[in-house]
Every structure is written in structure tokens, then in C-alpha cells.
Design a protein around this motif. Structure first.
Motif: not given
Length: 440
Positions: A9-21, A32-33, A37-38, A74-76
Motif C-alpha cells: 500500500g502507499m501513504q497518500m497525504g497532502n499532495g507532496y510527500g511524507s517529508q514535511t518539507h 498541490n495541497y 489533479d496531482a 488531505t483537505m478531506d
């Protein structure tokens, strides 16, 4: 699903990646947040790699901790899952939703609708919430642990009962007979506990997999009780094969004690790789995300090694004196890896660039390093699969799919194509509709 093949599986968070920066990476659109489309592009890349599922974490409170980092969710997750499901065909999805603040009827309706419209590809990570800031968003205070988990059991049971309240043969849809559905087979559930209740029924038919798959993330005795009774997949946080094997055994034992078969619950370990042609290139790539907070991490690394460290120590290996005094801090399970790297002679900066303070093990280097890590854990019985957290989605997902997946497939560890269409089929877990009749 072939039991001899690992799950991915894969973590799908904020549109950027697992690293906070990750939002600051040179190849990433910083907006991308809010750009689904991203997110779609990343989900399609994961599906091209034949991943079994995407995992959308969530928190009902603020996750941005400073000006220079993005929110980690993600936003929701429900709206995001709906969009991603429409733009993919096989990959499954699981989202976190707290039993502490959702009412059972609303959550049952959301999840089952998503499961029907996605063709049976939805999972729910059922958790409780202990964050006072989250409770404040609902005008509440955090209940004690026993109360939170008692409510969680009630919420899950009522949701599953609602999912099964439209019986499997209720939908007639016969224009000639003039019967849309047989109301004798769509019945109220009339369940009431100490904390929540619902009359029902839920006017949603079964999906292609019956009903959503339940995930769980938490290794406490309370969390194990939830996992053992209801979960088909458990997301683990572990840093060694020995600890992962212990956690997996605990989950399987909890399932057995609840009257279920241990193989019905899959234990999924985390991995946070950084992949590049050489070790040095991979360290430099990871380092760009560590550098903005490296001064704080130096002192934390010192605590992990039971010695004093400051930014002045960054670009040299530990002195002989400090190396002799260094000990793995028993309060942090990541410490043994940090000590191992120190003894190998890496500088303090490079020890931190290895990701030793991340939430999961961090293979650093060519694709074979990540593949070797996953093979070792899987063949040692430490897990049934992995949820991968790419450092940067924009190129990290494609790199994993194009370089790591073929190695795992060549070694006979990962499937070459989907063997079914639903999340249950992908995970190799049994059909369920309504409350599991084996549970008292």
C-alpha cells in the motif's frame, strides 16, 4: 491474493510527500495541497505499480506545526477518495475516520456509498482520538481511554449492522412487477449502546465486496481488542524485525481470541525509502528535507545515543570518547539504528540524513536497498506487506514503481497484476456483510 506474495500500500497525504518539507522540492508544485489533479496522477502511478491500496491518514485538528511545513493530511479524505476512485479502476483505498466524533449513521452512509460507487474498493481505518485540540473542534473534551474505546466498539458494531441492513437480495428493480425493493428485507437495526445508537436502516445496497474493509492502527491493548474483533488489516509502527514479528503475533492472537482465523488479519509495516542511483545521492536527496530542522534534530540524536551533541558536531563522526559512551536509548526504538550508523563512522549529519528520526525504517540508496529491506522483513514473518511513504510523490512514486517493484516481482515476492477487482480480493480477506456472526 496469493499468500506467498507481499501486499503493498502507499501513504497518500497532502499532495507532496511524507517529508514535511516536500512541498519545497524543486520539481513540486507548491499548490498541490488543493490540486486533486496531482493526487489523481499519483494514484494512477501507484495503480500502474499494482499496489493493493492507498492509505489516506486524517486528523480532525491542525497538522501544520510551523510556517515552513505543509499540513500532513488531505483537505478531506472522503472527497479525495471519491475523486481518486473515479479516476482509477483497480487500486483500493482506506481512509482514517475517528469513532470519537463521527456518529455511526453518518459514517456508515459515507463509507458504504463510497464502496458502492468505487466498485468495492474502500476501507476504513477505525481509530479513536486523544488530541484535546481535535475535541475542541467539536465543542467537546477528550474522554478517558476506556470510554473512548467502549464508544469505538459500539460505533463499529452499529456501522456494520447498518451496512447489512439492506439484505443482499432486497433489490428487485423489476419494472414489470413494479417492485423497486422488497421492504421486508430492508429493516431497522434498532441498536442502542451506552454511547451511541441508530434505528436504521441504511438505504444503500451491498457493494461488489459486500461492505468496506476495516483497518486499524494502534498496538495498545485497547487497539488490539479492536483489531482482533473487526480489522482485516493493521497498520503497524515498528523499527525492527523482532518487534514487527511480536506485533504481528499479537494481532493474530487477538483475532484468534475473538473467534476469528489469524490469517484474516494482515499486518502492514511501514517503510519510508529514499531511492537514488548511489547511496551518496540518496543521502543528499533525503538531506534537503532534514536540513531545515537539523539543529533541533542534533540534540534529539544525542538523546537517542545517550550522549551530548550540538550543531558543532554535525560534520564529523563521533569522537572515540563519545562513541565509547554512546548507548541506544531504550525509550526510543529507533536508537539502535542510529547507534549502528554511528559505529559505521558516518558523520552526525549523515546519520540524520539516513532518516533515523522518521516514523518508519528508511532504506537509503539504490532501489535494491529498499527491495532487500522489504524481502528480509517479509521472509522473516515480520509482516504481510508494507505501506510505502515516498519522500516526494512527484518522482518518488514512479521511481518505486519502475525500480523497486520489478525487483520484487523478479524475486517472486510481489504480484505482476491484480487478481481481483475489490479491496477484499486484493488483501486476500474473507467476504463479510453486516456484523460478523462469530463475534458475541
Amino acid at each position: 491474493m496469493n499468500a506467498n506474495k507481499m501486499l503493498i500500500g502507499m501513504q497518500m497525504g497532502n499532495g507532496y510527500g511524507s517529508q514535511t518539507h516536500a512541498w519545497q522540492a524543486h520539481n513540486v508544485d507548491s499548490y498541490n495541497y488543493a490540486n486533486l489533479d496531482a493526487h489523481v496522477r499519483y494514484a494512477q502511478a501507484a495503480e500502474r505499480g499494482k499496489f493493493q491500496f492507498l492509505f489516506l491518514p486524517d486528523s480532525p485538528s491542525q497538522t501544520q506545526k510551523s510556517n515552513d511545513v505543509a499540513p500532513q493530511m488531505t483537505m478531506d479524505p472522503f472527497i479525495t477518495m471519491a475523486v481518486l476512485a473515479r479516476e482509477t479502476t483497480r487500486i483500493g483505498f482506506a481512509a482514517t475516520a475517528s469513532t470519537s466524533f463521527f456518529e455511526p449513521y453518518n459514517l456508515a452512509r459515507l463509507l458504504k456509498t463510497l464502496d458502492v460507487v468505487s466498485g468495492g474498493r474502500i476501507g476504513w481505518n477505525a481509530v479513536t482520538t486523544s488530541d484535546p485540540a481535535a475535541a475542541a473542534n467539536f465543542g467537546q473534551e477528550i474522554a478517558d481511554r476506556d470510554t473512548r474505546y467502549a464508544r469505538a466498539h459500539e460505533v463499529i458494531q452499529i456501522i456494520q449492522a447498518l451496512w447489512g441492513s439492506w439484505q443482499t437480495d432486497a433489490w428487485i428493480a423489476d419494472k414489470g412487477l413494479g417492485i423497486f425493493a422488497d421492504l421486508t428485507k430492508i429493516r431497522p437495526i434498532n441498536l442502542r449502546g451506552r454511547h451511541v445508537a441508530s434505528r436504521g436502516p441504511l438505504e444503500i445496497p451491498l457493494s461488489k465486496q459486500g461492505q468496506p474493509v476495516i483497518f486499524q492502527a494502534g498496538g495498545s491493548p485497547h487497539g488490539l481488542s479492536l483489531a482482533g474483533r473487526y480489522a482485516s488489516a493493521v497498520i503497524g509502527a515498528t523499527f525492527t524485525i523482532e518487534d514487527a514479528r511480536r506485533q504481528r503475533d499479537n494481532v493474530r492472537r487477538a483475532a484468534l481470541e475473538a473467534g476469528r482465523e489469524p490469517d484474516e488479519v494482515k499486518f502492514i509495516a511501514g517503510v519510508m525509502p529514499t531511492i537514488a542511483p548511489t547511496k551518496r545521492e540518496a543521502l543528499n536527496r533525503r538531506g534537503q528535507f532534514v536540513a531545515p530542522m537539523i539543529d533541533q534534530r542534533v540534540s534529539y540524536l544525542g538523546m537517542m545515543l545517550s550522549i551530548s551533541l550540538s550543531p558543532a558536531d554535525l560534520d564529523t563522526p563521533l569522537t572515540k570518547q563519545k562513541l565509547a559512551a554512546a548507548r541506544a536509548n531504550p525509550s526510543d526504538p529507533r536508537s539502535p539504528k542510529a547507534l549502528e550508523l554511528a559505529r559505521e563512522g558516518w558523520t552526525v549529519r549523515d546519520i540524520l540524513y539516513h532518516g533515523v528520526i522518521d516514523y518508519h525504517p528508511s532504506p537509503i540508496g539504490p532501489a535494491s536497498v529498499t527491495a532487500d529491506h522489504m524481502q528480509e522483513w517479509f521472509e522473516a514473518g515480520a509482516c504481510d506487506g508494507f505501506w510505502v511513504s515516498p519522500d516526494v510523490y512527484e518522482d518518488g512514486i514512479d521511481t518505486f514503481v519502475d525500480e523497486v517493484v520489478p525487483i520484487l516481482q523478479h524475486r517472486g515476492l510481489f504480484h505482476h497484476d491484480y487478481e481481483g477487482n475489490t479491496l477484499r480480493e486484493h488483501l486476500g480477506v474473507p467476504h463479510q456483510y453486516g456484523i460478523d456472526p462469530r463475534l458475541g
